[in-house]
Design a protein around this motif. Structure first.
Motif, PDB file in Angstrom:
ATOM      1  N   TYR A   1       0.832  -1.205   0.000  1.00 57.79           N
ATOM      2  CA  TYR A   1       0.000   0.000   0.000  1.00 57.79           C
ATOM      3  C   TYR A   1       0.862   1.247   0.000  1.00 57.79           C
ATOM      4  O   TYR A   1       0.634   2.189  -0.765  1.00 57.79           O
ATOM      5  CB  TYR A   1      -0.904  -0.048   1.230  1.00 57.79           C
ATOM      6  CG  TYR A   1      -1.840   1.121   1.379  1.00 57.79           C
ATOM      7  CD1 TYR A   1      -1.640   2.069   2.360  1.00 57.79           C
ATOM      8  CD2 TYR A   1      -2.941   1.269   0.545  1.00 57.79           C
ATOM      9  CE1 TYR A   1      -2.493   3.130   2.508  1.00 57.79           C
ATOM     10  CE2 TYR A   1      -3.797   2.331   0.685  1.00 57.79           C
ATOM     11  CZ  TYR A   1      -3.569   3.257   1.672  1.00 57.79           C
ATOM     12  OH  TYR A   1      -4.427   4.314   1.815  1.00 57.79           O
TER      13      TYR A   1
ATOM     14  N   ILE B   1       0.127   2.710  -3.610  1.00 57.58           N
ATOM     15  CA  ILE B   1      -1.171   3.387  -3.576  1.00 57.58           C
ATOM     16  C   ILE B   1      -1.069   4.708  -2.830  1.00 57.58           C
ATOM     17  O   ILE B   1      -1.600   5.722  -3.269  1.00 57.58           O
ATOM     18  CB  ILE B   1      -2.236   2.498  -2.886  1.00 57.58           C
ATOM     19  CG1 ILE B   1      -2.179   1.081  -3.410  1.00 57.58           C
ATOM     20  CG2 ILE B   1      -3.602   3.082  -3.050  1.00 57.58           C
ATOM     21  CD1 ILE B   1      -2.854   0.872  -4.698  1.00 57.58           C
ATOM     22  N   ASN B   2      -0.355   4.694  -1.697  1.00 53.79           N
ATOM     23  CA  ASN B   2      -0.348   5.863  -0.831  1.00 53.79           C
ATOM     24  C   ASN B   2       0.705   6.863  -1.253  1.00 53.79           C
ATOM     25  O   ASN B   2       1.376   7.451  -0.419  1.00 53.79           O
ATOM     26  CB  ASN B   2      -0.089   5.391   0.611  1.00 53.79           C
ATOM     27  CG  ASN B   2      -0.673   6.370   1.597  1.00 53.79           C
ATOM     28  OD1 ASN B   2      -1.362   7.286   1.214  1.00 53.79           O
ATOM     29  ND2 ASN B   2      -0.383   6.158   2.870  1.00 53.79           N
ATOM     30  N   VAL B   3       0.875   7.061  -2.555  1.00 53.38           N
ATOM     31  CA  VAL B   3       1.846   8.025  -3.059  1.00 53.38           C
ATOM     32  C   VAL B   3       1.086   9.178  -3.666  1.00 53.38           C
ATOM     33  O   VAL B   3      -0.085   9.057  -4.018  1.00 53.38           O
ATOM     34  CB  VAL B   3       2.780   7.394  -4.104  1.00 53.38           C
ATOM     35  CG1 VAL B   3       3.676   6.399  -3.442  1.00 53.38           C
ATOM     36  CG2 VAL B   3       1.973   6.732  -5.174  1.00 53.38           C
ATOM     37  N   LYS B   4       1.792  10.319  -3.821  1.00 54.83           N
ATOM     38  CA  LYS B   4       1.110  11.547  -4.229  1.00 54.83           C
ATOM     39  C   LYS B   4       0.388  11.376  -5.557  1.00 54.83           C
ATOM     40  O   LYS B   4      -0.730  11.826  -5.727  1.00 54.83           O
ATOM     41  CB  LYS B   4       2.147  12.668  -4.339  1.00 54.83           C
ATOM     42  CG  LYS B   4       1.540  14.047  -4.174  1.00 54.83           C
ATOM     43  CD  LYS B   4       2.594  15.044  -3.745  1.00 54.83           C
ATOM     44  CE  LYS B   4       2.660  16.171  -4.768  1.00 54.83           C
ATOM     45  NZ  LYS B   4       3.795  17.075  -4.522  1.00 54.83           N
ATOM     46  N   LYS B   5       1.025  10.700  -6.514  1.00 51.41           N
ATOM     47  CA  LYS B   5       0.387  10.534  -7.813  1.00 51.41           C
ATOM     48  C   LYS B   5       0.340   9.050  -8.145  1.00 51.41           C
ATOM     49  O   LYS B   5       1.124   8.562  -8.943  1.00 51.41           O
ATOM     50  CB  LYS B   5       1.171  11.281  -8.890  1.00 51.41           C
ATOM     51  CG  LYS B   5       1.183  12.758  -8.681  1.00 51.41           C
ATOM     52  CD  LYS B   5       1.735  13.448  -9.909  1.00 51.41           C
ATOM     53  CE  LYS B   5       1.772  14.945  -9.682  1.00 51.41           C
ATOM     54  NZ  LYS B   5       2.257  15.653 -10.860  1.00 51.41           N
ATOM     55  N   GLY B   6      -0.588   8.334  -7.488  1.00 51.72           N
ATOM     56  CA  GLY B   6      -0.728   6.924  -7.794  1.00 51.72           C
ATOM     57  C   GLY B   6      -1.229   6.745  -9.200  1.00 51.72           C
ATOM     58  O   GLY B   6      -1.894   7.601  -9.759  1.00 51.72           O
TER      59      GLY B   6
END
Lengths: 226, 97
Positions: free
Chosen positions: B55, B59-64
């Motif tokens: 995750y 997913i939990n990145v600024k620009k998924g």
């Protein structure tokens, strides 16, 4: 081929363990919960979609009906995501099982009916008799309205089951036809392949529409009874 | 799982239980596997660690992007294929099934 056609609708067990529970819970992983004011891109997209849907769906209700927002939103997300995940190859769709759809439809419908009888008893009972009927038709019409009331949850469940199951079956059949025709006459196989592509596009639409219809009807029953 | 990383490996020895997988020697591998925590709490902890590892990376990145979700869906397709392999192997194009 006949046995294989319905094998994909069998409840999945792996070594005797009912992993159908895992498969039903799988779509919840795909919706991460927002925990900041400004989230990352994926969560922002999800938030925007949910807000769009909830505004559109709950606008017709009064205060009492809007307490059902969480229930209806999670319902449409669950049915929509489950139907769409069922379009992936080899996957199992829980909404093809009548048991599950009845389990969703009956409590929700019963909740709206009991709420209506509890808060607006006279108005709820008045639904059984449309305005302006001739006097001698009253008994028959009350019976007919009662039957149409009790058929609502069954219709909700069976509508969802039949639509999704029929779509999956059609795709299996036409796919099998394309495969069988490839050795006999490739041009006919091409036509059936195009039909398969069109059917898949239809299935994507049906998956989302069925979720919408289910939730819309529940909200309609709610609107009648609040 | 905390692992003791020692700089002077010649003078200090790390207990087998606390080594990371890449530092375990091949001969010690069976005993290392047997020493892992197989209680329900340990297994749940392993699933939780794995989930958050994926995750936070995708997913939990600024620009998924679509890659993060599509890897999950591909793994789901693979899982379902393995689950229904028994029925699927009869549908191959073979003369003798």
């Amino acid at each position: 081929m006949n046995e294989n056609l319905f094998a994909s609708f069998a409840t999945p067990t792996m070594m005797g363990l009912p992993i159908v529970i895992l498969i039903i819970m799988f779509p919840s992983i795909l919706f991460p919960s927002p925990n900041r004011l400004i989230n990352n891109r994926l969560i922002s997209i999800q938030q925007w979609l949910v807000q769009l849907t909830s505004k559109q769906m709950m606008a017709i209700h009064n205060n009492k009906g809007q307490t059902w927002t969480l229930m209806l939103m999670s319902l449409i997300l669950f049915i929509g995501s489950t139907n769409l995940l069922g379009l992936l190859p080899h996957s199992f769709t829980p909404t093809t099982q009548l048991s599950m759809n009845l389990g969703m439809a009956i409590p929700l419908w019963a909740g709206t009916v009991f709420m209506g009888f509890r808060h607006k008893t006279k108005a709820a009972l008045a639904h059984f008799l449309p305005q302006g009927t001739p006097i001698f038709l009253i008994p028959m019409l009350v019976i007919i309205e009662t039957i149409s009331l009790f058929i609502q949850p069954v219709a909700l469940a069976v509508r969802l089951t039949a639509n999704i199951t029929a779509g999956h079956l059609l795709m299996h059949l036409i796919g099998g036809t394309t495969l069988a025709l490839m050795s006999i006459s490739p041009s006919t196989a091409l036509i059936t392949f195009i039909i398969l592509i069109l059917l898949t596009i239809l299935e994507f639409a049906v998956a989302m529409i069925q979720a919408y219809v289910f939730t819309l009807l529940v909200s309609l029953y709610l609107h009648d009874n609040t | 799982m905390a692992s003791v990383v020692c700089v002077f490996s010649s003078s200090f020895s790390v207990p087998l239980k606390e080594k990371k997988l890449m530092e375990v020697k091949l001969g010690e591998l069976p005993s290392w596997i047997l020493m892992r925590d197989f209680t329900p709490k340990g297994i749940a902890g392993a699933f939780q660690r794995g989930y958050y590892r994926y995750y936070n990376k995708y997913i939990n990145v600024k620009k998924g992007s679509v890659a993060g979700i599509s890897m999950v869906l591909a793994a789901y397709v693979l899982f379902n294929y393995c689950r229904s392999y028994k029925e699927l192997k009869h549908e191959r194009r073979r003369k003798y099934h």
